[in-house]
Design a protein around this motif. Structure first.
Motif, short mmCIF file in Angstrom:
data_model
loop_
_atom_site.label_atom_id
_atom_site.label_comp_id
_atom_site.label_asym_id
_atom_site.label_seq_id
_atom_site.Cartn_x
_atom_site.Cartn_y
_atom_site.Cartn_z
N ALA A 3 0.82 -1.22 0.00
CA ALA A 3 0.00 0.00 0.00
C ALA A 3 0.86 1.26 0.00
N THR A 4 2.06 1.18 0.56
CA THR A 4 2.94 2.36 0.60
C THR A 4 3.51 2.70 -0.77
N VAL A 5 3.46 1.75 -1.68
CA VAL A 5 4.00 1.96 -3.03
C VAL A 5 3.01 2.73 -3.89
N GLY A 6 1.75 2.37 -3.75
CA GLY A 6 0.72 3.00 -4.58
C GLY A 6 0.62 2.34 -5.94
N SER A 59 -3.50 -7.94 -0.66
CA SER A 59 -2.65 -6.80 -0.29
C SER A 59 -2.01 -6.13 -1.50
N LEU A 60 -2.08 -6.77 -2.66
CA LEU A 60 -1.51 -6.17 -3.88
C LEU A 60 -2.47 -5.18 -4.53
N ARG A 61 -3.71 -5.19 -4.12
CA ARG A 61 -4.73 -4.37 -4.78
C ARG A 61 -4.40 -2.87 -4.83
N PRO A 62 -3.81 -2.30 -3.76
CA PRO A 62 -3.49 -0.86 -3.83
C PRO A 62 -2.47 -0.51 -4.92
N GLU A 95 -10.07 -13.30 -7.63
CA GLU A 95 -10.96 -12.30 -7.01
C GLU A 95 -10.24 -10.96 -6.82
N ASN A 96 -8.95 -11.01 -6.60
CA ASN A 96 -8.20 -9.80 -6.29
C ASN A 96 -7.38 -9.23 -7.44
N ILE A 97 -7.07 -10.07 -8.41
CA ILE A 97 -6.32 -9.60 -9.59
C ILE A 97 -7.15 -9.94 -10.82
N ASP A 98 -7.65 -8.92 -11.47
CA ASP A 98 -8.45 -9.13 -12.68
C ASP A 98 -7.57 -9.75 -13.76
#
Length: 280
Positions: A20-23, A43-46, A89-92
């Protein structure tokens, strides 16, 4: 720091354990071991923005394989590589650019990578198109001195590599042998041949003609020489292996396709026990 065939060089990197700190990023290069992806997926979604591409550089059978595949298998999910569907579900899957990693490397100590051979990273869209994003990405790889062919059938490349991995990885994990040792021993050579033949039968059922003979794969392994497979490296380091993505997925596919795969199941069972016994 990288040492080996291409010389020695050091690259300063910014590391974090909080994505999340990477953006949002242009390209998310996913180099986690296959079994680590499900736990990390959310956690990779951000990091994934509206135009982010996700380059999947895992060993084994990829979770997105049946996306844009067409035919009766379109959209099929394998529990062995995407347990509970948590990755998809988390990575299209539309974000995905497939990648097959060919270099042979080993982490000799934290932050130090030994590069044995190879600089090729084959990439390709799941739908087979030569997209602009693939061209841009390949350009970046090539600029860095790497080889990066864009494939119109990345699944073929996946199977060519998987055909060897499904045999050499578990056999090496069980015997502690390097590639050349496996193919030089008549009995393990025969076992590797049998496992590769079973993998080939799965690929054929999915409409993939591998086009590389088993004999060629054996010769290729001999040329690589005294290289320890990633699975053996993981076993020696006391780390979890990519057994499910490399071997379990082939077995799961075999079951769906009505194929027996007795040799593959045997080596899978033995590595499964080996892994379990280390945790007691």
């Amino acid at each position: 720091r990288v040492r080996g065939e291409i010389g020695e060089f050091q690259v300063p990197i910014t590391a974090t354990d909080d994505p999340a700190t990477v953006g949002e990023v242009d390209v998310l290069v996913l180099t986690l071991k296959a079994h680590s992806v499900p736990a990390m997926a959310a956690s990779l979604r951000p990091m994934i923005g509206a135009s982010t591409s996700v380059l999947t550089a895992q060993n084994g059978f990829p979770w997105w394989y049946f996306y844009a595949h067409g035919g009766e298998w379109e959209g099929m999910r394998l529990e062995s590589v995407d347990p509970g569907g948590v990755i998809s579900e988390n990575i299209d899957a539309s974000r995905v650019i497939g990648c097959v990693v060919y270099p042979s490397t080993a982490i000799v100590e934290p932050g130090i990578v030994w590069h044995l051979e190879g600089t090729r990273f084959a990439i390709g869209e799941p739908d087979g198109s030569k997209s602009e994003r693939c061209r841009r990405l390949a350009g970046s790889f090539i600029k860095a001195g790497l080889r990066c062919p864009i494939r119109t059938n990345i699944r073929h490349d996946i199977w060519v590599k998987l055909m060897g991995n499904v045999a050499y990885n578990p056999i090496s994990a069980l015997t502690r042998a390097t590639l050349i040792e496996i193919v030089k021993c008549a009995e393990t050579r025969a076992l590797a041949t049998a496992v590769m033949s079973e993998a080939e039968s799965v690929a054929k059922k999915l409409g993939v003609e591998i086009g590389v003979t088993i004999e060629q794969r054996l010769e290729g392994a001999e040329k690589v020489g005294h290289h320890k497979t990633s699975m053996l490296q993981d076993i020696e380091a006391g780390k979890p292996t990519e057994l499910e993505a490399i071997v379990g997925a082939v077995i799961e596919l075999g079951e769906k396709l009505g194929l027996e795969l007795p040799n593959t199941k045997s080596v899978y069972a033995c590595v499964k026990l080996l892994e379990a016994s280390r945790h007691h």
